[in-house]
Design a protein around this motif. Structure first.
Motif, PDB file in Angstrom:
ATOM      1  N   ASP A   9      74.286  59.971 -17.557  1.00  0.00           N
ATOM      2  CA  ASP A   9      73.479  60.678 -18.611  1.00  0.00           C
ATOM      3  C   ASP A   9      72.284  60.395 -18.919  1.00  0.00           C
ATOM      4  OD1 ASP A   9      75.765  62.222 -18.975  1.00  0.00           O
ATOM      5  OD2 ASP A   9      76.587  61.325 -20.656  1.00  0.00           O
ATOM      6  N   TYR A  10      71.792  59.056 -18.759  1.00  0.00           N
ATOM      7  CA  TYR A  10      70.509  58.330 -19.109  1.00  0.00           C
ATOM      8  C   TYR A  10      69.843  58.965 -18.003  1.00  0.00           C
ATOM      9  CZ  TYR A  10      66.973  54.749 -20.176  1.00  0.00           C
ATOM     10  OH  TYR A  10      66.043  54.048 -20.298  1.00  0.00           O
ATOM     11  N   PHE A  11      70.144  58.711 -16.648  1.00  0.00           N
ATOM     12  CA  PHE A  11      69.095  58.982 -15.594  1.00  0.00           C
ATOM     13  C   PHE A  11      69.080  60.181 -15.233  1.00  0.00           C
ATOM     14  CE2 PHE A  11      70.231  54.373 -15.283  1.00  0.00           C
ATOM     15  CZ  PHE A  11      68.785  53.909 -15.114  1.00  0.00           C
ATOM     16  N   ASP A  12      70.085  61.022 -15.706  1.00  0.00           N
ATOM     17  CA  ASP A  12      69.624  62.712 -15.497  1.00  0.00           C
ATOM     18  C   ASP A  12      68.313  63.197 -16.202  1.00  0.00           C
ATOM     19  OD1 ASP A  12      71.832  62.839 -13.794  1.00  0.00           O
ATOM     20  OD2 ASP A  12      73.122  64.027 -15.278  1.00  0.00           O
ATOM     21  N   GLN A  13      67.975  62.362 -17.535  1.00  0.00           N
ATOM     22  CA  GLN A  13      67.085  62.933 -18.135  1.00  0.00           C
ATOM     23  C   GLN A  13      65.898  61.772 -17.811  1.00  0.00           C
ATOM     24  OE1 GLN A  13      67.377  65.173 -20.006  1.00  0.00           O
ATOM     25  NE2 GLN A  13      69.418  65.408 -19.386  1.00  0.00           N
ATOM     26  N   PHE A  14      65.903  60.778 -17.199  1.00  0.00           N
ATOM     27  CA  PHE A  14      64.956  59.763 -16.851  1.00  0.00           C
ATOM     28  C   PHE A  14      63.803  60.246 -15.963  1.00  0.00           C
ATOM     29  CE2 PHE A  14      63.673  55.717 -14.697  1.00  0.00           C
ATOM     30  CZ  PHE A  14      63.469  54.948 -15.716  1.00  0.00           C
ATOM     31  N   LYS A  15      62.619  60.270 -16.423  1.00  0.00           N
ATOM     32  CA  LYS A  15      61.170  60.522 -15.542  1.00  0.00           C
ATOM     33  C   LYS A  15      60.590  59.262 -14.833  1.00  0.00           C
ATOM     34  CE  LYS A  15      61.893  64.785 -15.463  1.00  0.00           C
ATOM     35  NZ  LYS A  15      62.417  65.265 -14.152  1.00  0.00           N
TER      36      LYS A  15
ATOM     37  N   ASP B 151      61.549  68.799  -9.327  1.00  0.00           N
ATOM     38  CA  ASP B 151      62.748  69.450  -8.893  1.00  0.00           C
ATOM     39  C   ASP B 151      63.854  69.257  -9.437  1.00  0.00           C
ATOM     40  OD1 ASP B 151      63.774  67.015  -8.104  1.00  0.00           O
ATOM     41  OD2 ASP B 151      63.485  66.943  -6.149  1.00  0.00           O
ATOM     42  N   GLN B 152      64.797  69.869  -9.110  1.00  0.00           N
ATOM     43  CA  GLN B 152      66.219  69.830  -9.840  1.00  0.00           C
ATOM     44  C   GLN B 152      67.058  68.533  -9.883  1.00  0.00           C
ATOM     45  OE1 GLN B 152      66.801  72.412 -11.660  1.00  0.00           O
ATOM     46  NE2 GLN B 152      64.629  72.773 -11.075  1.00  0.00           N
ATOM     47  N   ILE B 153      66.571  67.545  -8.980  1.00  0.00           N
ATOM     48  CA  ILE B 153      67.372  66.339  -8.662  1.00  0.00           C
ATOM     49  C   ILE B 153      66.903  65.271  -9.767  1.00  0.00           C
ATOM     50  CG2 ILE B 153      67.935  64.523  -7.139  1.00  0.00           C
ATOM     51  CD1 ILE B 153      67.927  66.863  -5.187  1.00  0.00           C
ATOM     52  N   PRO B 154      67.781  64.588 -10.318  1.00  0.00           N
ATOM     53  CA  PRO B 154      67.291  63.512 -11.142  1.00  0.00           C
ATOM     54  C   PRO B 154      66.075  62.445 -10.233  1.00  0.00           C
ATOM     55  CG  PRO B 154      69.591  63.629 -11.425  1.00  0.00           C
ATOM     56  CD  PRO B 154      69.029  64.554 -10.330  1.00  0.00           C
ATOM     57  N   ASP B 155      65.168  62.005 -10.870  1.00  0.00           N
ATOM     58  CA  ASP B 155      64.326  61.260 -10.379  1.00  0.00           C
ATOM     59  C   ASP B 155      64.766  60.164  -9.551  1.00  0.00           C
ATOM     60  OD1 ASP B 155      62.504  63.151 -11.153  1.00  0.00           O
ATOM     61  OD2 ASP B 155      61.168  61.677 -12.169  1.00  0.00           O
ATOM     62  N   ILE B 156      65.698  59.323  -9.960  1.00  0.00           N
ATOM     63  CA  ILE B 156      66.150  57.998  -9.468  1.00  0.00           C
ATOM     64  C   ILE B 156      66.733  58.443  -8.456  1.00  0.00           C
ATOM     65  CG2 ILE B 156      68.225  58.139 -11.023  1.00  0.00           C
ATOM     66  CD1 ILE B 156      66.316  55.038  -9.302  1.00  0.00           C
ATOM     67  N   LEU B 157      67.331  59.653  -8.329  1.00  0.00           N
ATOM     68  CA  LEU B 157      68.052  60.117  -6.897  1.00  0.00           C
ATOM     69  C   LEU B 157      67.053  60.509  -5.944  1.00  0.00           C
ATOM     70  CD1 LEU B 157      71.606  61.714  -7.832  1.00  0.00           C
ATOM     71  CD2 LEU B 157      71.120  59.510  -7.367  1.00  0.00           C
TER      72      LEU B 157
ATOM     73  N   ALA C  86      76.749  57.460  -1.386  1.00  0.00           N
ATOM     74  CA  ALA C  86      75.814  58.403  -1.414  1.00  0.00           C
ATOM     75  C   ALA C  86      76.623  59.819  -1.456  1.00  0.00           C
ATOM     76  CB  ALA C  86      74.629  58.598  -0.469  1.00  0.00           C
ATOM     77  N   TYR C  87      77.661  59.790  -0.645  1.00  0.00           N
ATOM     78  CA  TYR C  87      78.402  61.154  -0.483  1.00  0.00           C
ATOM     79  C   TYR C  87      78.847  61.459  -1.734  1.00  0.00           C
ATOM     80  CZ  TYR C  87      82.772  63.675  -0.088  1.00  0.00           C
ATOM     81  OH  TYR C  87      84.125  64.352  -0.387  1.00  0.00           O
ATOM     82  N   ARG C  88      79.381  60.743  -2.670  1.00  0.00           N
ATOM     83  CA  ARG C  88      80.022  61.348  -3.757  1.00  0.00           C
ATOM     84  C   ARG C  88      78.838  61.405  -4.924  1.00  0.00           C
ATOM     85  NH1 ARG C  88      82.001  55.337  -3.899  1.00  0.00           N
ATOM     86  NH2 ARG C  88      80.831  54.332  -5.485  1.00  0.00           N
ATOM     87  N   VAL C  89      77.742  60.651  -4.867  1.00  0.00           N
ATOM     88  CA  VAL C  89      76.745  60.556  -6.001  1.00  0.00           C
ATOM     89  C   VAL C  89      75.951  61.959  -5.741  1.00  0.00           C
ATOM     90  CG1 VAL C  89      74.738  59.697  -6.885  1.00  0.00           C
ATOM     91  CG2 VAL C  89      76.748  58.108  -6.280  1.00  0.00           C
ATOM     92  N   PHE C  90      75.708  62.273  -4.505  1.00  0.00           N
ATOM     93  CA  PHE C  90      74.834  63.566  -4.148  1.00  0.00           C
ATOM     94  C   PHE C  90      75.484  64.706  -3.991  1.00  0.00           C
ATOM     95  CE2 PHE C  90      71.781  60.202  -3.295  1.00  0.00           C
ATOM     96  CZ  PHE C  90      70.578  60.850  -3.474  1.00  0.00           C
TER      97      PHE C  90
END
Ligand code: 9MR
Ligand code: 9MR
Length: 582
Positions: free
Chosen positions: A212-218, A226-232, A295-299
């Motif tokens: 949740d934290y990293f989905d919002q994190f810039k 883009d639509q992907i969290p920055d950390i990813l 990476a398979y499960r996270v992406f």
């Protein structure tokens, strides 16, 4: 003169001393060691004073209002530093009001400034991740995203040659490979799969732990819109390179992409030596398999196609390792057989049981295939702190994170792993309560290896895992002790993160800084830290483990930066920020 005042004051006498220096003119007393960045509001707050003097009063001064906001008394400690210095504890945990402060020892001096705020670790957390962007190969860094650290395009890595040690059925020494992207490993420009493994996995786990934290994190990187969290996005920059390191003909993974000898200390666009892929290794293939299975499960939710591709690559690499279990990377042996000789970082490891367990763990979570479970169960579970050559617990941390879907396989095994982790956490916590500088590091010189600062950070991560498991706040506080150690409460008085803290490294061993010595170092990088091995022979001033550090460019053994060390710092700083007690 104020020494006299002090002595009289401590005898209970009050004297008006005309020459008493006003507190605004106090100088920093280097012997006060504390976290120079600061503290969360309800965190434990300790400073250590290196001193053999009698106990004495101290106070905390608000740097804006100039008010005296806290008074306390130092406490002599039983423990000493490795060099035999006495220490006293200055405890101001009860001060919780946000603000900018300094600690004052009357008549003696003041500490470096520090802050108290509930967001105090967020900029450190962010900078420690932005560091990966600065390490990107095969791209220009524009001023929009890199500010004063903008730099031209470098290392296309589209003309990579196959070293004689790496030829395969479909690839000869005259093959040319296109292997762009990835992060520079460290102060050097090479790209090593083994070290990429733990670095990428640590960041993936951080994301998995706190989505949740990293989905919002810039991060303010080119992909931020883009639509992907920055950390990813940042992680994917390295995954794209790693995927290229697998030989499609058989699934084996090259150990590294490297020059034959290290480049000089030059800017990346001036680093022009030929780059090679060298020997496929079992360690690289297993580490690759682990990272790609994770990476398979996270992406999966973000790019389902890439995600499937990662899993296939992971399985293929694992199979290659099964067929080639003894492809140890031994650089000396390699150099006896092939030319040119390869003299860059070896990341050589002969004991791969932990690599097998890590790969099997991530693949088991991905596939639920019981063959992987058999591998996991075959290994005794004792606690081992993660490092690039000891990766077993990276797998266990992941299994614990996914326990609810898996424990029916063997609940007793999970209990065993948990008890090992809690036992380790208990040990670190009690070390922290008794050691000089109040962190586990100071309890044994054996922690002071090349990259000792990452030992501290990884101890902190282990404590955070234990906290998540038990909700025992002592473990969270002990994890803070490790961060406090890194940020200044230590034997050298350095905050070991560039750009953070008043006394922090300004000459790290970092080729991106070559020729730019007049500027500030790029912020957010953790240097390796004290290392009594002193392999660089730069003229250390101390032989003691915790003091074997020099802030000079040539000190690659104590002052280099590296992606695995930064990943551990990023995990620690960000999770402590996220997990702060309410
Ligand atoms: O810059 C290199 C650094 O990344 C490595 O960690 C270190 C140890 O392998 O070596 C550094 O390179 C030095 C080389 O080993 C000896 N000549 C001087 C190089 C730059 O300081
Ligand atoms: O982190 C590595 C450390 O454990 C080793 O003792 C050291 C010497 O082999 O190498 C360290 O890794 C370096 C790598 O070999 C080359 N790039 C820089 C890395 C950090 O110094």
């Amino acid at each position: 003169m104020f020494r006299i005042t002090l002595v009289l004051a401590s005898l209970g006498l009050t004297v008006a001393c005309k020459s008493e220096i006003p507190v605004e003119h106090y100088e920093v007393l280097e012997s006060i060691r504390l976290n120079q960045v600061g503290f969360l509001e309800n965190q434990k707050k300790l400073a250590v004073w290196i001193s053999s003097e009698p106990e004495q009063e101290f106070w905390i001064r608000n740097r804006i209002t100039q008010e005296r906001v806290f008074e306390g008394r130092s406490e002599v400690q039983a423990s000493q530093t490795f060099s035999g210095k006495d220490v006293q504890l200055l405890d101001f945990s009860a001060l919780e009001a946000p603000g900018s402060y300094e600690l004052i020892l009357t008549g003696l001096g003041k500490s470096y400034p520090f802050e108290i705020a509930n967001t105090i670790l967020s900029s450190l957390g962010k900078a420690s991740l932005k560091a990966f962007y600065y390490q990107r190969a095969s791209t220009e860094l524009s001023p929009q995203f890199a500010g004063e650290w903008a730099r031209p395009f470098a290392h296309a890595d589209d003309q990579v040659r196959v070293h004689a040690s790496a030829v395969g059925p479909k690839r000869t020494e005259s093959s040319i490979l296109n292997l762009p992207k990835g992060w520079y490993d460290a102060g050097d420009y090479n790209k090593y799969i083994v070290n990429s493994g733990i670095s990428t996995a640590t960041l993936l786990s951080m994301y998995e732990e706190f989505p949740d934290y990293f989905d919002q994190f810039k991060l303010e990187i080119p992909e931020s819109t883009d639509q992907i969290p920055d950390i990813l996005n940042e992680i994917q920059w390295n995954l794209d390179w790693m995927m290229g390191m697998q030989d499609p003909a058989d699934g084996g993974v090259y150990h590294k992409l490297t020059t034959d000898t290290f480049e000089g200390m030059v800017q990346p666009q001036d680093a022009k030596k030929q780059r090679y892929v060298v020997q496929k290794s079992t360690a690289a293939s297993l580490d690759f398999a682990a990272v790609m299975a994770q990476a398979y499960r996270v992406f999966k939710p973000f790019s389902p196609e890439n995600s499937e591709w990662y899993l296939k690559a992971a399985e293929k690499a694992y199979k290659w390792a099964q067929q080639n279990p003894n492809a140890i990377y031994d650089q000396n042996h390699l150099n006896e057989q092939f030319s040119p000789q390869i003299r860059t970082g070896a990341y050589g490891d002969r004991f791969l049981q932990d690599e097998w367990i890590w790969a099997a763990s991530e693949l088991f979570i991905a596939t639920h295939n019981l063959d992987y479970w058999k591998m996991i169960e075959s290994e005794p579970v004792e606690f081992e702190l993660p490092t690039w050559y000891q990766v077993k617990w990276l797998g266990y941390y992941s299994l614990l994170r996914h326990e609810s879907n898996l424990k029916s396989i063997d609940p007793a095994w999970f209990e065993l792993v948990k008890s090992q982790l809690l036992h380790a956490a208990e040990k670190y916590t009690s070390m922290s309560q008794s050691a000089a500088f109040r962190s586990p590091m100071e309890s044994s010189p054996s922690y002071f290896v090349w990259g000792s600062n990452a030992v501290a950070a990884n101890q902190g991560i282990a404590l955070i895992q234990a906290f998540k498991l038990s909700s025992d706040v002592e473990y969270l506080e002990a994890a803070h002790d490790n961060l406090d150690y890194l940020l200044g409460r230590n034997a050298t008085g350095y905050s070991y993160v560039t750009g953070f803290g008043e006394k922090s490294p300004i000459h790290p061993h970092h080729r991106l800084l070559a020729g730019k010595e007049d500027r500030n170092p790029i912020p957010g990088f953790l240097v390796g830290g004290p290392n009594p091995g002193q392999q660089d022979r730069v003229g250390y001033q101390s032989k003691f483990a915790d003091e074997s550090y020099l802030d000079v460019t040539d000190s690659y053994a104590s002052n280099e930066i590296a992606i695995n060390w930064n990943a551990a710092l990023a995990y620690l700083a960000n999770s402590l920020q996220i997990l702060q007690k309410d």
